[in-house]
Design a protein around this motif. Structure first.
Motif, mmCIF file in Angstrom:
data_model
loop_
_atom_site.group_PDB
_atom_site.id
_atom_site.type_symbol
_atom_site.label_atom_id
_atom_site.label_comp_id
_atom_site.label_asym_id
_atom_site.label_seq_id
_atom_site.Cartn_x
_atom_site.Cartn_y
_atom_site.Cartn_z
ATOM 1 N N ARG A 65 -15.434 -27.087 54.684
ATOM 2 C CA ARG A 65 -15.659 -27.053 53.251
ATOM 3 C C ARG A 65 -15.031 -25.672 52.531
ATOM 4 O O ARG A 65 -15.610 -24.805 53.364
ATOM 5 C CB ARG A 65 -17.221 -26.959 53.093
ATOM 6 N N GLN B 104 -12.524 -30.122 52.414
ATOM 7 C CA GLN B 104 -12.792 -30.543 51.091
ATOM 8 C C GLN B 104 -12.924 -29.015 50.464
ATOM 9 O O GLN B 104 -13.390 -28.128 51.001
ATOM 10 C CB GLN B 104 -14.113 -31.120 50.968
ATOM 11 N N VAL C 284 -13.779 -27.085 46.795
ATOM 12 C CA VAL C 284 -14.637 -27.023 45.600
ATOM 13 C C VAL C 284 -14.236 -26.073 44.760
ATOM 14 O O VAL C 284 -14.228 -24.626 45.206
ATOM 15 C CB VAL C 284 -16.110 -26.971 46.091
ATOM 16 N N GLY D 121 -12.424 -28.137 35.174
ATOM 17 C CA GLY D 121 -11.707 -29.527 35.426
ATOM 18 C C GLY D 121 -10.464 -29.420 34.687
ATOM 19 O O GLY D 121 -9.432 -29.996 35.552
ATOM 20 N N GLU E 151 -8.237 -36.096 45.523
ATOM 21 C CA GLU E 151 -9.686 -36.790 45.505
ATOM 22 C C GLU E 151 -10.458 -35.881 46.416
ATOM 23 O O GLU E 151 -11.913 -35.961 46.306
ATOM 24 C CB GLU E 151 -9.767 -38.314 46.079
ATOM 25 N N ARG E 152 -10.049 -34.960 47.180
ATOM 26 C CA ARG E 152 -10.623 -34.134 48.044
ATOM 27 C C ARG E 152 -10.645 -32.849 47.547
ATOM 28 O O ARG E 152 -11.178 -31.775 48.242
ATOM 29 C CB ARG E 152 -9.892 -34.021 49.606
ATOM 30 N N GLU F 176 -12.580 -30.817 44.162
ATOM 31 C CA GLU F 176 -13.496 -31.295 43.114
ATOM 32 C C GLU F 176 -13.970 -29.792 42.266
ATOM 33 O O GLU F 176 -13.737 -28.944 42.925
ATOM 34 C CB GLU F 176 -14.762 -31.892 43.594
ATOM 35 N N ALA F 177 -14.452 -30.125 41.267
ATOM 36 C CA ALA F 177 -15.060 -29.056 40.406
ATOM 37 C C ALA F 177 -16.498 -29.059 40.342
ATOM 38 O O ALA F 177 -17.088 -29.926 40.303
ATOM 39 C CB ALA F 177 -14.336 -29.264 38.919
ATOM 40 N N LYS F 178 -17.195 -27.773 40.257
ATOM 41 C CA LYS F 178 -18.552 -27.902 40.443
ATOM 42 C C LYS F 178 -18.698 -26.560 39.503
ATOM 43 O O LYS F 178 -18.406 -25.348 39.363
ATOM 44 C CB LYS F 178 -19.046 -27.345 41.552
#
Length: 753
Positions: A622, A650, A652, A665, A680-681, A683-685
């Motif tokens: 991560r 992954q 983030v 995004g 797909e691995r 992502e936005a947060k």
């Protein structure tokens, strides 16, 4: 080349602020007035004459600021030669010293000829030369030879004698020259009609102004001699900058006042309808003819001019011989020229061999070469030299500003040296209209210096403490591969650094350069640097065993007193695309955000930079990438996708809402092509929090690695609270990578400047 050890010769410190200020004034107030005024008045008209001195004074002030700053940080005999050695290396420094030696020597010859010309003319007016059995031109050369030899002897007596005699003659010249200026101003006030002599103001246009400015620029180079006195001045860091600024300001005021007095000196009448044209028609003797008209009585006028010339030309001659001797002494001291040039007299503590060779140049030029072309050659050489010094001031401030101790720092940096560079280029180009021969002689001297360095000096030069020294090197072949440099510090963490570096190198299919900067204590001589190589070589060998089977590999071990400068220099030289280095985690000095080594590297490196902290040999499943729209965000995202575990990793992309309008995004969608993981691995947060740093640190607790871009603000110029990325980097306890992306034209400028 191995260090041959320091040269043991030493000059004596006898010169005070008064002495070196007088030395600078004495070098400036000489042929610039007595030869330049008449010729310049004929070329540019009355207004052009005054403007030539005023504008040249401004340009000289800008350059004097560069000299003052550099001299306060590097107070050694050699002046521009030393500055170029530190700023641009050995080859450029030799050419600088070579130009400095020639320019000062030729200027000295010019002053000897001026002394002879005016003195013999005065004696001829009195009818005292009728007994001469040969033409006056031979007598002039003989007198020039004699006065040059006399001041060579004065310089041989030592710096104290040189300074005292120079100060005496300079005071004398100031009294006479200022006296002429005062009389001219009084006459103009008493007879306002003489101000009509300034009409037409610039009869031949503005282009002739550039010609005359270039021609008389030699009259403003006296502050250069002050830089030569670094080894002989009391408290040089404080006194040398003061003397330079004082001398330029004083001499500019004097020149403007004297040029004004010259224009109003001649009264318009039936026999002289255009005074400026009449003065200009007398060429190099125009100033003397004008002053003779200014003062009551022909004899008194000629006497005053002759006395002013005697004091001015001899003080300038004294200073130029001193300056030229110190330039050639510095070349010998560092073995750029034979070691004999650095020989010091045990009795007088003066560089006798350098003085002897300087005297040969001064005497030969004074006896054999034409005056006008010699003056133009000296001017163009000083223009070249000062152009280089201004570039040195910019480069040294940017590259070494944190490691030098300045006694004077110029205001508005880098505006003064940039303006001076532009003006000096223009003046040098336009000087061709005054003397085409100068544009032949000056380049010939420069090219001959390049040849001497290429075939003699390069293999004999003694290393200095400011240089970067290659102790061992395996050079990479030329090619277009993506080049990654890994800066290895010690064997204890070398493998951890390499294990993560190999991921970045593999993703870029890179050629790898291993670099180790050998740490040598300041008190250890350069010749002993190799004794400190062992630990670095051990780390390099360990890294090579791991990387060599996977990548094309080369290596280098270098030494530099300042590790950051050494690494940045290697990055530029090797045309590196990415630099990878480790970081212990905390700055040792409060003046730095990340550390005295990391801060300058991040700010000055022209390539992508990745700084790894506590990453070790781990899998990063991560990875957190804090983003806020900065210029390094895309590169941080790319590095995160490379370091993340290829099977389970992954990434983030994280941002804190309310503190910026950044669309995380949209940013991911824009840069998806740079990722080394499936989309797909990644992502936005987005979270909401009152404090950005605290929000990032809380979020980081559940991640294996944090990748964050540096601030866009230069780290070395942050005097207030540190920006978010640097605060996160210092406070984060998780493995962290701080990155900086190369920034287009800015990186190109950093690579070359």
């Amino acid at each position: 080349m191995a260090d041959k050890g320091p040269v043991s010769s030493e000059l004596s410190r006898d010169l005070s602020l008064f002495h070196i200020t007088m030395m600078g004034l004495g070098m400036m107030i000489g042929a610039g007035v007595f030869i330049g005024i008449g010729i310049s008045l004929g070329e540019a008209g009355p207004g052009g004459l005054v403007l030539s001195f005023a504008l040249n004074g401004l340009i000289a002030l800008f350059t004097a600021m560069s000299f003052a700053e550099l001299s306060s940080a590097i107070p050694r005999a050699g002046g521009a030669y030393n500055f170029a050695r530190v700023g641009f290396g050995r080859g450029t420094s030799f050419v600088a010293g070579w130009m400095e030696w020639f320019a000062s020597s030729v200027a000295g010859s010019l002053y000897a000829v001026v002394f002879a010309t005016y003195t013999l003319h005065f004696l001829g007016e009195l009818g005292l030369l009728g007994w001469l059995p040969f033409p006056l031109v031979y007598a002039k050369r003989g007198v020039a030879f004699a006065v040059a030899c006399f001041f060579v002897y004065i310089n041989y007596r030592g710096a104290s004698e040189t300074g005292k005699v120079g100060a005496l003659f300079t005071i004398g010249q100031m009294v006479f020259v200022v006296g002429i200026a005062v009389v001219g101003i009084i006459v103009a006030v008493a007879e306002p009609s003489r101000l009509a002599n300034f009409q037409p103001f610039m009869p031949r246009g503005w282009t002739r102004l550039l010609v005359t400015m270039g021609f008389i620029y030699v009259a403003f180079e006296g502050f250069e001699v002050i830089a030569q006195a670094g080894d002989e001045t009391i408290d040089p860091k404080r006194n040398i900058p003061k003397a330079m600024i004082y001398s330029v300001f004083i001499v500019t005021m004097v020149y403007v006042a004297v040029s004004f007095a010259t224009v109003v000196a001649v009264k318009s009448g039936s026999d002289i309808t255009e005074p400026w044209r009449w003065i200009g028609s007398h060429g190099d003797r125009g100033f003397g003819m004008a002053v003779a008209k200014l003062l009551p009585g022909t004899f008194l006028g000629h006497l005053l001019v002759t006395l002013a010339v005697i004091f001015s030309s001899t003080s300038a001659l004294n200073a130029t011989i001193y300056s030229a001797t110190r330039a050639s002494y510095a070349l010998g001291r560092d073995r750029m020229l034979p070691a004999a040039f650095s020989a010091i007299s045990r009795k007088t503590k003066t560089p006798v061999v350098a003085l002897a060779f300087t005297s040969i140049i001064v005497v030969m030029v004074a006896v054999f070469l034409p005056t006008k072309d010699v003056a133009s050659s000296a001017s163009i050489m000083f223009l070249f030299l000062f152009f280089l010094v201004n570039l040195c001031a910019i480069k040294i401030r940017l590259n070494m500003g944190d490691e030098l101790e300045y006694g004077f720092v110029m205001p508005l940096f880098p505006l003064p040296p940039l303006l001076a560079v532009a003006a000096q280029l223009a003046l040098a180009v336009w000087l061709v209209h005054m003397s085409f021969i100068a544009w032949i002689l000056a380049p010939l001297w420069v090219f001959s210096g390049m040849a001497i360095y290429r075939f003699y000096s390069r293999s004999r030069t003694v290393a200095t403490a400011d240089e970067i020294h290659v102790l061992e090197e395996e050079r990479a072949p030329a090619g277009d591969e993506y080049r990654v440099m890994v800066a290895v510090a010690n064997p204890r963490n070398a493998l951890e650094l390499v294990l993560n570096a190999q991921k970045l190198c593999g993703a870029k299919q890179a050629r790898v350069e291993l670099l180790h900067m050998v740490p040598v204590p300041d008190q250890v001589p350069l010749r002993d640097a190799e004794r400190f190589m062992l630990e670095g070589k051990e780390a390099m060998v360990e890294a090579m065993l791991y990387l060599a089977p996977r990548f094309p590999l080369s290596s280098t071990l270098r030494y530099c007193r300042n590790v950051a400068r050494g690494i940045v220099s290697a990055v530029r030289e090797k045309r590196t695309d990415m630099l990878i280095m480790g970081w212990h985690g905390q700055p040792r000095a409060r003046a730095f955000s990340l550390g005295s080594t990391v801060d300058p590297i991040i700010e000055r490196s022209p390539c992508n930079v990745v700084v790894l902290k506590g990453c070790g040999n781990r899998k990063f499943r991560r990875v957190l990438v804090p983003l806020a729209g900065g210029p390094n965000g895309a590169f941080a995202l790319e590095v995160a996708s490379i370091l993340a575990d290829p099977d389970e990793g992954q990434v983030v992309a994280f941002t804190v809402a309310g503190h910026s309008k950044f669309d995380v995004g949209g940013f991911l969608a824009e840069h998806v092509g740079r990722l080394h993981l499936p989309p797909e691995r990644v992502e936005a947060k987005v979270v909401s929090a009152p404090g950005v740093v605290q929000a990032i640190l809380r979020e980081a607790e559940t991640y294996d690695l944090i990748v964050i871009g540096c601030t866009a603000q230069p780290l070395l110029r942050q005097f207030t609270r540190s920006p978010v990325p640097e605060r996160v980097a210092r406070e984060c306890t998780k493995p962290l990578a701080m990155v900086k992306a190369a920034a287009g034209i800015r990186s190109w400028v950093k690579r070359w400047v």
